[in-house]
Design an enzyme around this catalytic site. Structure first.
Site, short mmCIF file in Angstrom:
data_model
loop_
_atom_site.label_atom_id
_atom_site.label_comp_id
_atom_site.label_asym_id
_atom_site.label_seq_id
_atom_site.Cartn_x
_atom_site.Cartn_y
_atom_site.Cartn_z
N ALA A 249 0.68 -1.20 0.05
CA ALA A 249 0.05 -0.22 -0.04
C ALA A 249 1.01 1.32 0.06
O ALA A 249 1.78 1.33 0.71
CB ALA A 249 -1.04 -0.09 1.19
N SER A 250 0.36 2.22 -0.90
CA SER A 250 0.74 3.61 -0.63
C SER A 250 1.82 4.22 -1.20
O SER A 250 2.97 3.55 -1.10
CB SER A 250 0.60 3.88 1.10
OG SER A 250 -0.80 3.53 1.26
N ASN A 251 1.94 5.46 -1.47
CA ASN A 251 3.01 6.44 -1.89
C ASN A 251 2.90 7.53 -1.25
O ASN A 251 1.80 8.23 -0.89
CB ASN A 251 3.14 6.51 -3.39
CG ASN A 251 2.89 5.43 -4.47
OD1 ASN A 251 3.34 4.28 -4.11
ND2 ASN A 251 2.11 5.68 -5.44
N HIS A 272 -3.12 3.82 -1.25
CA HIS A 272 -3.84 2.99 -2.01
C HIS A 272 -4.15 1.56 -1.38
O HIS A 272 -3.00 0.74 -1.60
CB HIS A 272 -3.47 2.67 -3.57
CG HIS A 272 -1.90 2.65 -3.73
ND1 HIS A 272 -1.14 3.70 -3.94
CD2 HIS A 272 -1.36 1.50 -3.68
CE1 HIS A 272 0.15 2.71 -4.14
NE2 HIS A 272 0.10 1.73 -3.93
#
Length: 661
Positions: A249-251, A272
């Site tokens: 998940a994720s940025n 995300h």
């Protein structure tokens, strides 16, 4: 037309009209379950009037004269919009799905009850400050005000399952964090997977499935136990549905004022998680005389989890740290009541759980806990066998501790006004570990990774270890002052995309395995393209669709010789493709199907049932495997007539894009 025919036609018309009336009436009735968006609602429990304005996207702005009224209103609008989601999540986290679904969810309930999320949430609530307990109560009162004063029907899911939601409680609001911690902490899953693979593969082959982190990729801040029977491990792996299993998940990235057009920092976040309907997040803004805060909330929770107040902003990405260990406990005798420790036998802590099952008798579950944590054998399938030689498996995980203060941390983060106050709040952020980006109006930027991260006496956390010797026990947690942290770096930027957090010389073990860093490399590449950035450019970066993994893997796929008569149009498209995952174009679909088919052909025979754990379309993983272990292609091709990797790539293409498609 005869009289009989006329009567038949009249009857048909009448039936059609009746169907139309029933359908229209049903649709109208369902529409009354939608939230009231305008007008006035009078509710007991508010100290003063509250205004709720919704924009064109339905996002509410809550204007209240006190924080208590603001949290009350947030609970009310959450219940208006997401009541079924809230109830389903609290039932999942409390192990109570079977009450309304039946035996189909019994294994999920067994798993959650064994972990003891509800007991942990109760203990957490008891340890919270009176101020935060009051906030949770205000939010709870708002949720219950909706339940008690709604004028329309409940959301249709309740009628389909034929039950009504119970009143909300403050402890219910703490359960969401346990589910999220489980989805963002995946090491226990990989430990079980490695233990299974150890029975099929050589040590070198197992390590090939977890390629080392490339030294060319960005960094955010510059003993095996043999098991004779691994069927129980498979049962534990399968005990949790995919929706609740760990996810990448994720940025996020943050730029200092020296690198922006306005001279003020820019913080961006793309958390995300897995695609769900409705989504995980609920955007909201709350304005009170003492607090103005905006960002992503979660239905059932009164905090802004990712967002900003008037003084500062923060963002989350998953650290992918190793904060979970599986310990093999050895029974002291045949009774199953005690287990071996370095100091001699010790009795399990035992509790009895009663799971109500819709349409069936109650299901009783005995849960055992060792000094390391809950016994996972009790969590999996009811028919799961024991590990060999009287061995059981316990999960050690800080998120299960009753003194978890993460809710207190979130509340204090929401109210922080300075970097020092924000960092003080993070001292209480215990689980799951998150890489938290920060920016404030004073111009400070930073990244911090708070959590309870264990210090091990020995071992690297990659596999289950003996629990009876004490050799692998946790000796403490990494001190807060020694956790990863960087404030105002000289580069004026920080980037996190689940990539490696710390350099090799960091003195503590965060994890032995980091996800690949291609997304972080892409962000770094885009940031290097301009000396200064504005909000529109940051938005464009969030919408970037270039796949670095595709650019790495595609040349190897296209280099394999192919039958020139096979799908020439598709291959012409792939030859000219620039690696952008444009949803309107066919190339991303062809590429994705090709990668999935190749992964399946390469791993299915060698890994057996465990191959599904790697069937995720990970281009970087696949490129490394083809490059470093071409002999795998020969082994995989023995059953399908492929002589090498080129043959396997060609067969994968034929499987992904059949002739004539």
């Amino acid at each position: 037309m005869s009289r009989r025919v006329r009567w038949i036609l009249r009857g048909v018309i009448g039936v059609i009209a009746l169907i139309i009336v029933v359908v229209a009436g049903g649709l109208y009735w369902l529409s009354t379950s939608l939230p009231q968006l305008d007008g006035e609602i009078r509710l007991p429990g508010l100290a003063a009037p509250v205004i709720v304005d919704r924009d064109s996207h339905g996002i509410p702005t809550i204007r209240a004269q006190s924080e208590a009224d603001g949290y009350f209103a947030l609970g009310f609008v959450h219940a208006q919009d997401r009541l079924w989601q809230m109830d389903a999540e609290r039932r999942t986290a409390a192990g109570r799905l079977s009450e309304v679904i039946g035996s189909a969810s019994l294994d999920i309930d067994r798993f959650i009850r064994t972990l003891g999320f509800f007991q942990a949430a109760q203990a957490t609530y008891a340890n919270l400050s009176p101020e935060l307990q009051a906030v949770l109560q205000s939010y709870t009162d708002g949720v219950n005000a909706f339940l008690e004063n709604r004028s329309g029907p409940l959301p249709p899911e309740f009628y389909l399952l034929r039950y009504e939601p119970e009143p909300w409680t403050p402890v219910d609001s703490l359960l969401w964090a346990k589910l999220m911690a489980m989805q963002l902490s995946g090491n226990w899953h990989e430990e079980l997977l490695r233990a299974r693979l150890d029975q099929r593969l050589t040590p070198e082959e197992v390590e090939a499935l977890w390629p080392p982190y490339s030294k060319d990729l960005p960094i955010v801040i510059s003993q095996n136990l043999t098991l004779d029977d691994t069927a129980p491990l498979k049962a534990i792996l399968d005990g949790l549905p995919r929706q609740l299993q760990p996810k990448d998940a994720s940025n996020s990235w943050v730029l200092s004022g020296e690198r922006t057009a306005t001279g003020a920092p820019i913080l961006a976040n793309d958390p995300h998680l897995g695609l769900t309907a409705p989504g995980t997040w609920y955007m909201a803004r709350m304005e009170t005389p003492s607090l103005t805060i905006t960002g992503a909330t979660a239905p059932g929770v009164p905090f802004v989890l990712i967002g900003q107040n008037e003084h500062l902003a923060w963002a989350f990405t998953t650290t992918h740290s190793d904060t979970q260990d599986l310990f093999i406990e050895r029974l002291s005798d045949g009774s199953g009541q005690s287990y071996d420790t370095p100091d001699g036998p010790m009795d399990f802590v035992v509790r009895e759980e009663v799971i109500k099952v819709k349409g069936e008798p109650d299901h009783r579950l005995t849960v055992r806990e060792s000094r390391h944590g809950p016994i996972m054998n009790d969590a999996a399938s009811r028919s799961m066998p024991s590990l060999p030689q009287g061995q059981l498996m316990a999960l050690a995980w800080p998120a299960l501790r009753g003194d978890d203060q993460t809710p207190e941390a979130l509340y204090l983060m929401n109210h922080a006004k300075t970097l020092a106050q924000f960092e003080d709040a993070l001292r209480l952020f215990h689980a799951p570990q998150q890489t938290i980006m920060y920016a404030d109006i004073a111009g400070d930027i930073g990244v911090m990774a708070p959590a309870r991260v264990p210090i091990r006496a020995a071992g690297d956390g990659r596999r289950p270890v003996p629990g009876w010797t004490g050799d692998y026990d946790w000796t403490g947690m990494i001190p807060f002052e020694e956790l990863p942290r960087a404030i105002n770096p000289a580069s004026g930027k920080l980037v996190a995309a689940n990539n490696k957090l710390v350099p090799d010389d960091y003195p503590h073990l965060i994890t032995a395995d980091w996800p690949d860093g291609d997304r972080a490399a892409r962000i770094e590449e885009m940031l290097a393209a301009a000396p200064r950035w504005d909000l529109e450019q940051s938005k464009d970066m969030q919408l970037d669709i270039l796949s670095p993994g595709a650019l790495e893997l595609l040349p190897r796929l296209l280099a394999a010789p192919r039958n020139p008569n096979f799908q020439p149009d598709a291959m012409a498209l792939m030859t000219d493709w620039d690696g952008r995952m444009d949803r309107e174009r066919p190339e991303p679909l062809i590429y994705s199907a090709w990668v999935w088919a190749l992964t399946e052909l390469l791993l299915a025979d060698k890994l057996g049932a465990e191959s599904s754990a790697f069937q995720r379309g990970n281009a970087t993983f696949l490129a490394a495997l083809l490059r470093e272990n071409p002999d795998w292609c020969v082994e995989a091709g023995q059953s399908i007539g492929a002589a090498d990797c080129d043959d396997l790539i060609e067969q994968a293409l034929e499987k992904a894009v059949p002739q004539g498609l």
